[in-house]
Enzyme design. Structure first.
Site, PDB file in Angstrom:
ATOM      1  CE  LYS A 264      49.063  49.554  43.281  1.00 63.53           C
ATOM      2  NZ  LYS A 264      47.718  49.144  43.753  1.00 63.53           N
ATOM      3  CG  ASP A 269      45.029  48.082  38.981  1.00 65.98           C
ATOM      4  OD1 ASP A 269      45.029  47.038  38.280  1.00 65.98           O
ATOM      5  OD2 ASP A 269      44.704  48.114  40.186  1.00 65.98           O
ATOM      6  CE  LYS A 276      41.390  48.285  39.421  1.00 63.34           C
ATOM      7  NZ  LYS A 276      40.828  47.851  40.719  1.00 63.34           N
ATOM      8  CG  ASP A 287      46.881  51.524  41.293  1.00 57.86           C
ATOM      9  OD1 ASP A 287      46.749  51.865  42.478  1.00 57.86           O
ATOM     10  OD2 ASP A 287      46.834  50.337  40.910  1.00 57.86           O
ATOM     11  CG  ASP A 346      41.868  44.646  40.442  1.00 64.73           C
ATOM     12  OD1 ASP A 346      42.811  45.434  40.172  1.00 64.73           O
ATOM     13  OD2 ASP A 346      40.697  45.020  40.649  1.00 64.73           O
ATOM     14  CD  GLU A 348      47.408  46.142  40.993  1.00 61.24           C
ATOM     15  OE1 GLU A 348      46.375  45.493  41.226  1.00 61.24           O
ATOM     16  OE2 GLU A 348      47.501  47.359  41.255  1.00 61.24           O
ATOM     17  NE  ARG A 350      46.990  42.487  47.901  1.00 57.74           N
ATOM     18  CZ  ARG A 350      45.816  42.332  48.508  1.00 57.74           C
ATOM     19  NH1 ARG A 350      45.583  41.251  49.231  1.00 57.74           N
ATOM     20  NH2 ARG A 350      44.887  43.251  48.423  1.00 57.74           N
TER      21      ARG A 350
HETATM   22  N1  BES Z   1      44.584  49.991  42.873  1.00 64.00           N
HETATM   23  C1  BES Z   1      43.596  49.169  43.448  1.00 64.00           C
HETATM   24  C2  BES Z   1      43.011  49.753  44.729  1.00 64.00           C
HETATM   25  C3  BES Z   1      42.094  50.931  44.550  1.00 64.00           C
HETATM   26  C4  BES Z   1      40.818  50.763  44.057  1.00 64.00           C
HETATM   27  C5  BES Z   1      42.515  52.192  44.920  1.00 64.00           C
HETATM   28  C6  BES Z   1      39.990  51.860  43.933  1.00 64.00           C
HETATM   29  C7  BES Z   1      41.670  53.278  44.807  1.00 64.00           C
HETATM   30  C8  BES Z   1      40.408  53.109  44.295  1.00 64.00           C
HETATM   31  C9  BES Z   1      44.165  47.798  43.799  1.00 64.00           C
HETATM   32  O1  BES Z   1      45.144  47.329  42.945  1.00 64.00           O
HETATM   33  C10 BES Z   1      43.036  46.835  43.738  1.00 64.00           C
HETATM   34  O2  BES Z   1      42.511  46.636  42.680  1.00 64.00           O
HETATM   35  N2  BES Z   1      42.684  46.259  44.876  1.00 64.00           N
HETATM   36  C11 BES Z   1      41.596  45.328  44.951  1.00 64.00           C
HETATM   37  C12 BES Z   1      42.017  44.212  45.864  1.00 64.00           C
HETATM   38  C13 BES Z   1      41.074  43.047  45.854  1.00 64.00           C
HETATM   39  C14 BES Z   1      41.104  42.366  44.510  1.00 64.00           C
HETATM   40  C15 BES Z   1      41.464  42.102  46.947  1.00 64.00           C
HETATM   41  C16 BES Z   1      40.386  46.074  45.495  1.00 64.00           C
HETATM   42  O3  BES Z   1      40.549  46.952  46.350  1.00 64.00           O
HETATM   43  O4  BES Z   1      39.288  45.818  45.026  1.00 64.00           O
HETATM   44 ZN    ZN Z   2      46.227  48.741  41.943  1.00 62.20          ZN
HETATM   45 MN    MN Z   3      44.318  46.301  41.268  1.00 62.01          MN
END
Ligand code: BES
Ligand code: ZN
Ligand code: MN
Length: 493
Positions: A264, A269, A276, A287, A346, A348, A350
């Site tokens: 990835k 992000d 966020k 990220d 968010d 993204e 996947r």
């Molecule tokens: N890059 C983030 C995941 C992440 C968050 C990694 C904090 C490390 C620390 C990912 O893209 C994301 O935002 N995931 C969301 C998914 C949700 C919207 C289903 C998450 O984990 O909140």
């Molecule tokens: Zn992310």
């Molecule tokens: Mn995200």
């Protein structure tokens, strides 16, 4: 740091720092030779001042009769409890000590590390990896770049008896893994205005040129031509152009099925329109650590000339809000033809990975492993100690878990039962891109599993392990050790 094996008796070697391991308070063969040259002073000091806990240190300067400028005693713990784990503790503190002290060269009495059924190559690979990794420094852009005043430029390994090919190869492997980790850390630590998708592509091109493997970079038009509508929906809000990077390392036989690594590469992000919160958002420059781990692993395997075919795929883009950005509720079409309702922009990671996973099919891979800072939920489930692991093949999952346990770069499997798929139901497309709060890491993997039916696949969620927050904020270089050791094992090297 340079690593080499040197034929010399430890007491006569001219070095700034002679590292002498000691188990259960008893000196080994190399230690006894040094102690004899010093008239028995070393054994006495060790008994009096050195803690038995693995990793404890005692630096003894200017021992008469000994050629080294100082002897660094390091405890391995009790002799019958020595393991790869206690050795890592010892090499870790030795590495930190060397990195922060003025000794500009060092030598390790490696034979004295051996105990039980530990093999010499395992010891040497671990020593080079940990001591090499501890030497890492991020060269931050500052007005005045301070020259480094500490750290050893070389580590010589001293053995009782002759060295062999396996020992030398293992030492080189450890050093290569450390340099792969350093690359992964550098890319992670670089801010997002430096480390863009194009920067990652240039890094891949440079590696390809240096180590002579093929690198292909797709720009936005070429990505569109491939039909990667899901990937491009994430890039829609960004001015910085996306890239799809394909690396093809051919160390094995021409016809052997490759291992495919997919990383990835979200270089920043923001969450997109599902923005966020502001606090700590700077850390979303990390990220792209999945992509960085693929590049780092390629550097490591190319440097050690691993006899295996490995393909690296990196979809990379920013995730930004704008007037052109994808909106919650938008439906996008992936390369596979499956449609996705983007309920949260968010989620993204996947969306870019699914198209890369479809692209992976054309290599008829032996296995595919994707590496992603995918879900905050993974940190809630497993913390910062272990990476999340999900797979459609339990043998592959077991293999990765075992390598992780042996090397200390651990991953732990979570289930991917069919029932979790229900959470991805959509009224408006083949699937939604989020599955609600319960089992957030698993539903993310369940989403990916719909694109990995053609091959054996494992997914590493490194959200908790790829970087550290707080005073020690910075990339960790994980899971380069896990991936590289897995590939070494697959290559039978
Ligand atoms: N890059 C983030 C995941 C992440 C968050 C990694 C904090 C490390 C620390 C990912 O893209 C994301 O935002 N995931 C969301 C998914 C949700 C919207 C289903 C998450 O984990 O909140
Ligand atoms: Zn992310
Ligand atoms: Mn995200």
């Amino acid at each position: 740091m340079e690593f080499s094996i040197k034929a010399s008796t430890p007491e006569k070697l001219k070095t700034a720092c002679l590292v002498l391991p000691i188990a259960g308070g008893e000196l080994g063969a190399q230690g006894k030779a040094v102690d004899a040259a010093a008239g028995g002073a070393l054994a006495k000091l060790a008994k009096r001042d050195l803690d038995e806990k693995a990793g404890s240190l005692l630096a003894v300067p200017l021992l008469p009769g000994v050629a080294a400028e100082r002897v660094l005693l390091v405890s391995l713990g009790k002799r019958d409890e020595i393991s790869e784990k206690t050795l890592r503790a010892a090499f870790g503190t030795v590495g930190k000590w060397l990195a922060s002290n003025k000794a500009d060269s060092a030598a390790l009495c490696a034979t004295d590390c051996l105990a039980g059924d530990l093999a010499l190559p395992v010891v040497l690979r671990s020593a080079a990896l940990l001591i090499g990794d501890a030497d890492y420094r991020f060269d931050a852009p500052r007005a005045k770049r301070e020259p480094r005043k500490t750290g050893a430029a070389k580590l010589e390994v001293l053995l009782v008896g002759k060295s062999d090919r396996a020992a030398a190869a293992a030492l080189a492997q450890g050093a290569a893994i450390a340099s792969g980790m350093a690359l992964a850390k550098d890319l992670g630590n670089l801010p997002a205005n430096y480390c863009t998708p194009s920067y990652l592509a240039d890094t891949a091109r440079k590696l390809g040129k240096q180590y002579k493997f093929k690198v292909e970079v797709f720009d936005k038009a070429a990505i569109a031509k491939l039909g990667m509508g899901s990937f491009l929906s994430v890039a829609a809000g960004s001015v910085e152009p996306p890239r799809f990077i394909v690396m093809d390392y051919k160390g094995g036989k021409a016809k052997d099925a490759p291992i495919v690594l997919v990383g990835k590469g979200i270089t920043f992000d923001t969450g997109g329109i599902s923005l966020k919160p502001g606090e700590g958002m700077d850390e979303m420059k990390f990220d792209m650590c999945g992509a960085a781990s693929v590049l780092g692993t390629f550097k490591a395997i190319a440097e050690m000339q691993l006899p295996l075919n490995v393909v690296g795929l990196i979809p990379t883009t920013e995730n930004m809000p704008s007037g052109q950005a994808t909106k919650p509720g938008d439906v996008v079409t992936s390369m596979s033809g499956l449609t996705i309702e983007v309920l949260n922009t968010d989620a993204e990671g996947r969306l870019i990975l699914c198209d890369a996973l479809t692209y992976a099919e054309r290599f008829k891979p032996a296995a595919v492993i994707d590496i992603a800072t995918l879900t905050g939920a993974c940190i809630i489930a497993l913390g910062h100690q272990v990476s999340g692991l999900m797979a459609n093949d339990d043998m592959l999952a077991r293999e990765l878990m075992d390598v992780g346990l042996a090397t200390g770069d651990r991953a732990w499997q979570m289930p991917l039962f069919d029932e979790y798929q229900d959470q991805l139901k959509s009224n408006f497309a083949d699937m939604a891109n989020i599955g609600g709060r319960p089992a957030g890491s698993i539903t993310a993997a369940a989403f990916l599993s719909r694109f990995t039916k053609a091959y054996k696949w494992a997914h590493l969620d490194i959200a908790g392990t790829a970087w550290k927050s707080g005073a020690e904020k910075g990339a960790t270089g994980r899971p380069v050790p896990l991936l590289t050791h897995f590939l070494i094992q697959r290559a039978g090297a």
